[in-house]
Write a protein that holds these residues in place. Structure first.
Motif, PDB file in Angstrom:
ATOM      1  N   UNK A  77      44.213  47.021  24.946  1.00  0.00           N
ATOM      2  CA  UNK A  77      44.906  47.790  26.078  1.00  0.00           C
ATOM      3  C   UNK A  77      45.443  46.826  27.093  1.00  0.00           C
ATOM      4  N   UNK A  78      44.868  45.559  27.082  1.00  0.00           N
ATOM      5  CA  UNK A  78      45.501  44.521  27.880  1.00  0.00           C
ATOM      6  C   UNK A  78      46.838  43.756  27.097  1.00  0.00           C
TER       7      UNK A  78
ATOM      8  N   UNK B  70      48.591  45.399  24.962  1.00  0.00           N
ATOM      9  CA  UNK B  70      49.651  46.606  25.087  1.00  0.00           C
ATOM     10  C   UNK B  70      50.362  46.406  26.735  1.00  0.00           C
ATOM     11  N   UNK B  71      49.495  46.125  27.437  1.00  0.00           N
ATOM     12  CA  UNK B  71      49.924  46.366  28.667  1.00  0.00           C
ATOM     13  C   UNK B  71      50.984  45.122  29.176  1.00  0.00           C
TER      14      UNK B  71
ATOM     15  N   UNK C 199      58.199  55.032  41.396  1.00  0.00           N
ATOM     16  CA  UNK C 199      56.673  54.602  40.937  1.00  0.00           C
ATOM     17  C   UNK C 199      56.761  54.611  39.377  1.00  0.00           C
TER      18      UNK C 199
ATOM     19  N   UNK D  37      55.645  51.071  37.197  1.00  0.00           N
ATOM     20  CA  UNK D  37      54.052  51.373  36.921  1.00  0.00           C
ATOM     21  C   UNK D  37      53.496  49.988  36.109  1.00  0.00           C
ATOM     22  N   UNK D  38      54.173  50.124  35.060  1.00  0.00           N
ATOM     23  CA  UNK D  38      53.551  49.229  33.882  1.00  0.00           C
ATOM     24  C   UNK D  38      53.778  47.583  34.566  1.00  0.00           C
TER      25      UNK D  38
ATOM     26  N   UNK E  79      54.065  46.472  37.512  1.00  0.00           N
ATOM     27  CA  UNK E  79      53.073  46.159  38.616  1.00  0.00           C
ATOM     28  C   UNK E  79      51.642  46.086  37.958  1.00  0.00           C
ATOM     29  N   UNK E  80      51.135  46.918  37.192  1.00  0.00           N
ATOM     30  CA  UNK E  80      49.994  46.693  36.384  1.00  0.00           C
ATOM     31  C   UNK E  80      49.809  45.182  35.949  1.00  0.00           C
TER      32      UNK E  80
ATOM     33  N   UNK F  38      60.766  52.233  32.363  1.00  0.00           N
ATOM     34  CA  UNK F  38      59.519  51.801  32.537  1.00  0.00           C
ATOM     35  C   UNK F  38      59.003  50.628  31.456  1.00  0.00           C
TER      36      UNK F  38
END
Lengths: 799, 212
Positions: free
Chosen positions: B75-76, B78-79, B99, B103-104, B106-107, B146
């Motif tokens: 997941x990390x 991917x992010x 937003x 989103x991604x 800022x994640x 995004x």
């Protein structure tokens, strides 16, 4: 075609068994608590009818001032052509408290009297005499084992009542005379006027069950209100399940409409499906209701006996009407819960595209509508509160406020979520958390409303009970100031008893009283002496400045709060007393737990106005350490039974025991309602969990691990429960205020101060967080453990 | 290489979907992946994204082998390294366009110039709107925004134009390729359209579990 379409509709439930379970569970729970309460009320009503038919089903003659009737008067009436039969009405102590006894004369009694039916079970020679048989219903007979060899179980006698020969009743109750004379039907045409034979007697119309029912109305209304609340909470579950099923079946409805099924046909088949479910769930609910009623009935019976002196059989006998009304309420509940969805199906446009977020899109419009309805409910509540003056208006006020609070909840929660978003830091996850929580509100709002109602009811009822307990305990300390209470076994013993205890105690306080009609309703008249015990302890609510000096001068009277409120009397007003004389009210005192109006007179006034007063009871003031010695001495000298010498601590414990048992039923229903709300939250979160996947899958795909998502979902459930709890506190406190200051006054005639119990709220908060936590944990765990393939399917299936 | 796929195999039950597939993608390179329905294009894409496990083979993204990573580490990865675009847009419905765009990014702790990004995507007027208030083409622009906003090393697009009309699809495709080029990201795009596939730097056709 109908069969094919119906099978198509039913196939949905086969694929979604949990949703089916939710629907059935909601409907069954709603039906269960409602029909359980109805079963209890029906049983109580039946008992009141039985008691009224035996105790007061005929016209009677009784003394105008409440004294007993002499045997001479009875003989004189018979000699002057009056067909009357004597009755002695009194009490004896059974193994667990008092039992009412009815002494009858089998030779002169009317054959139509229901007591005669009981008589038919035994030989008359076994029944007659002062050591004859005592007849009682099986449950009552078990309470009379101290009279064991003489007690005979007979079905059909009113609960809590023992029937015996008049001579036996006179001996056991210590009554030297006749309580009343029943007038037999078909009196001879020629008879001397009553005023000439017995001018002291008055003719009284038959009592009806309504007298007892009126007295206990508030209690049954309280039960009904709880039943209704649980019913509504259950319907929230059903509404959620039906609404969800509608959303999920929307494509099927569209297809069916497109291939030629008319809206009317489709709705009819959905109604048929619903009726089938209602009968199935209703049947389950009735079974559960029977279990609930059977479990609660002993406590209800104890409450009615302790608080109102009303006897209710502790076992259930259920009529077909109850079964049928249970099924009817299930069908009605299902119809109410499904009405909106059915209307939407009827208006469905076959060409409209599916909108998975229909609920969310419509949320702002729905919220506006809910707020309008809340406004109307508030208005109705206020009108009932301001202009109403009976129990029903009190409950309308209560219901209106609860409905308004429930309908305002989604808007209030949305506001709190906005506030939370502003107060919490920025960040993509934080923003998503608040925004997504807000978006979930429409789907969860019904369950949250159910939780709000249950929490508010819990806070309201526990605040009421807690306030009552605190007030009652303080009041008991004031009222039960004497260290020992003794009761002489008969009038002959009184002088010797007084002579014996006087040198051994600090003060002997007579508690003499008589029962009489006060201003047209049954009441009690007590006499007191002027003693510091009363000056220091008596719980006066309002009084003239020299109230006790007046009592000392043998002037004036005190009345209890019930009588004051019922007749709108206050200090300085003139009180018309039985026996055609008046006195001035000097003060009003609190008298919790007593359904009757009560007057306290100076002792000398009581004796001179009512010479036949019961003089057997006394309060004794002495050093508490001397109580055991005095008890032993009294037992040794007079052979007094234990129940005739009661110390203060025992009496307080006994009174508090009655109090606790009185509210045991409320507590049980409270827990049941909260449990139903917990089920509502659980089922809503579980059903929504399936719908959440399309919203969660993209976030997972972007790079948020499933475990993190699961933790967020769990936290979300807790936040929603916490915010609902925060809103439930003020609603619960308003509810408590209405219960204490409006309902209690209307129902019992007394007003109670309100105390707050924040520690209870913390427990309740912990409980609601636990409920929501458990409800949220399962979907969260499912999400954390869910195979990636399931989440992938969200993207694949949308193709 | 940003992406290395070596001898990847995938079976669903007894049916073999991918049978030893290998490919590489360099930074700034746009590759179109075509094939018939059920040929395994999306499955390969999902496996590269770490959304779906493989039965055999090796996938390395930016030097990290997927098979050695746990779920949270994938997941990390991917992010921080991958931007994903789906056919159905899969935007977050509760967040505004602005937003969603950020989103991604800022994640991963990256700052984004939303105004510039929105301007490049033609979304300036729609920043305060919610996804359901946009057309399909506009939603897909947001999805592209995004994906690229987080400056990923690799962009995976699963039939991003499948739900759009031809003109809008062309515009979105061009936008995606341009954005990937501008960010220097490798782009793997699944499509049914031979016309669009021909506009990529390279084209791979999947058939019977192999590239042809």
């Amino acid at each position: 075609m109908s069969c094919t379409v119906l099978l198509t509709l039913l196939s949905h439930w086969k694929r979604r068994p949990f949703q089916f379970l939710t629907l059935v569970l909601g409907l069954a729970l709603a039906t269960a608590l409602w029909s359980g309460v109805q079963a209890i009320n029906a049983e109580a009503r039946k008992s009141y009818d039985d008691a009224a038919s035996v105790l007061g089903g005929e016209t009677t003659l009784s003394d105008k001032t409440g004294r007993v009737i002499s045997n001479e008067t009875f003989v004189a009436l018979r000699q002057n052509g009056w067909l009357v039969s004597p009755v002695v009405d009194g009490w004896v102590f059974g193994t667990d408290g008092r039992v009412r006894i009815l002494g009858i004369d089998p030779l002169t009694m009317s054959r139509l009297n229901p007591a005669g039916t009981a008589m038919a079970e035994v030989e008359i020679f076994e029944f007659m005499g002062d050591d004859g048989l005592i007849l009682a219903a099986p449950a009552t007979a078990r309470r009379l084992t101290n009279f064991a060899p003489r007690v005979r179980s007979v079905e059909g006698i009113a609960p809590g009542l023992a029937i015996m020969d008049i001579a036996s009743a006179q001996t056991l109750a210590g009554i030297e005379g006749i309580s009343r004379l029943t007038l037999l039907p078909n009196q001879p045409f020629r008879q001397t006027l009553l005023d000439e034979v017995a001018p002291e007697l008055v003719r009284r119309s038959p009592e009806t069950a309504d007298d007892l029912a009126r007295l206990t109305d508030s209690f049954h209304l309280n039960l009904t209100a709880f039943g209704l609340l649980s019913f509504v909470v259950g319907l929230f579950i059903v509404n959620g399940a039906v609404g969800l099923a509608f959303e999920q079946r929307r494509p099927v409805f569209r297809t069916l409409r497109a291939i030629g099924v008319t809206p009317g046909h489709l709705v009819s088949l959905l109604v048929l499906e619903l009726i089938f479910f209602a009968f199935f769930a209703g049947g389950l609910g009735i079974g559960l209701g029977y279990i609930v009623a059977a479990a609660l009935l002993p406590d209800v019976a104890a409450t009615l006996r302790g608080l109102y002196g009303a006897n209710v059989e502790g076992t259930l006998t259920l009529s077909p009407t109850w079964w049928l009304s249970g099924l009817a309420i299930a069908v009605l509940g299902a119809a109410l819960a499904a009405a909106t969805s059915l209307l939407q199906v009827a208006r469905l446009n076959p060409l409209a595209t599916a909108h998975p977020r229909a609920w969310a899109r419509a949320s702002s419009r729905t919220m506006r509508m809910q707020l309008s309805l809340a406004g109307i409910a508030t208005l109705v509540a206020l009108v009932a509160g301001v202009f109403g003056s009976n129990l029903m208006s009190g409950f309308t006020l209560l219901g209106g406020l609860l409905i308004a609070a429930a309908l305002t909840l989604p808007t209030a929660l949305s506001g709190l979520l906005n506030l939370g978003e502003r107060l919490s830091g920025s960040g993509p996850l934080v923003e998503w958390f608040w925004a997504d929580t807000r978006q979930q509100l429409p789907g969860l709002s019904l369950a949250l409303m159910a939780l709000l109602l249950a929490l508010a009811a819990n806070i309201g009822v526990s605040t009421m009970v807690g306030s009552f307990r605190l007030t009652f305990t303080g009041w008991l300390d004031q009222r039960l100031a004497s260290e020992v209470y003794i009761g002489a076994e008969n009038e002959n013993q009184i002088d010797a008893l007084i002579a014996f205890v006087t040198p051994r105690v600090d003060a002997v306080l007579p508690i003499w009283h008589t029962d009489a009609d006060i201003l047209g309703a049954p009441g009690e008249i007590y006499g007191v002496v002027d003693h510091p015990t009363y000056r220091q302890n008596w719980p006066l609510i309002v009084a003239s400045p020299d109230v006790w000096d007046g009592i000392g001068r043998n002037e004036g009277a005190l009345i209890n709060e019930q009588l004051s409120r019922r007749e709108n009397l206050s200090p300085g007003d003139i009180l018309h007393m039985p026996g055609d004389w008046t006195t001035t009210i000097a003060g009003v005192y609190s008298d919790y737990g007593n359904p009757l109006g009560q007057v306290i007179l100076p002792l000398q006034t009581l004796i001179s106005r009512y010479p036949q007063v019961d003089r057997t009871d006394f309060g004794l003031r002495l050093d508490p350490e001397g109580v055991p010695g005095l008890r032993d001495a009294l037992t040794e000298e007079f052979g007094l039974a234990p129940e005739n010498i009661v110390d203060q601590a025992s009496l307080k414990a006994f009174s508090l025991g009655i109090f606790e048992r009185t509210f045991a039923v409320s507590a049980a229903l409270n827990v049941l309602t909260l449990s139903v709300a917990a089920v509502a939250i659980l089922t809503s979160l579980l059903t929504l969990a399936a719908l959440r996947l399309p919203q969660l899958a993209p976030v997972w795909a972007i790079g948020l691990p499933r475990q993190t998502l699961a933790r967020i979902e769990f936290f979300r459930a807790l936040v929603l429960a916490f915010l609902t709890f925060i809103l439930a506190v003020p609603v619960g406190l308003v509810l408590a205020w209405v219960l204490l200051s409006v309902i209690n006054v209307e129902a019992f005639g007394w007003k109670l101060p309100m105390y707050l119990f924040p520690a209870d709220w913390i427990w309740l908060l912990a409980l609601s967080l636990l409920t929501a936590g458990l409800a949220g944990l399962w979907p969260a765990r499912q999400l954390a453990k869910r195979p990636p393939a399931d989440l992938i399917r969200v993207f694949v299936h949308e193709r | 290489m940003v992406l290395t796929v070596t001898s990847v195999e995938k079976r669903f039950g007894k049916v073999s979907i991918l049978n030893g597939v290998s490919l590489t993608l360099a930074a700034g390179e746009a590759v179109a992946l075509t094939g018939e329905s059920g040929s395994g294009k999306s499955t390969l894409l999902h496996m590269i994204a770490g959304l779906e496990p493989m039965d055999a083979g090796e996938i390395t993204i930016n030097g990290k082998a997927l098979e050695n990573l746990r779920d949270a580490e994938r997941a990390t990865l991917r992010r921080e390294n991958i931007g994903i675009i789906f056919q159905q847009f899969n935007l977050i419905p509760s967040l505004t366009v602005a937003q969603n765009l950020s989103f991604q990014a800022r994640l991963t702790g990256r700052s984004v110039d939303i105004d510039a990004l929105a301007s490049s995507l033609g979304l300036t007027e729609h920043l305060a709107k919610y996804p359901e208030q946009l057309s399909g083409g506009q939603q897909q622009r947001v999805a592209i925004g995004r994906a690229v906003a987080a400056s990923p090393k690799l962009i995976l697009a699963d039939e991003p134009t499948g739900n759009l009309d031809e003109a809008t699809g062309d515009a979105v495709f061009d936008l995606l390729v341009t954005a990937a080029h501008d960010k220097g990201a490798a782009l793997l795009i699944v499509t049914h359209s031979n016309r669009l596939a021909s506009r990529a730097d390279r084209r791979l056709h999947l058939r019977h579990g192999h590239f042809q």
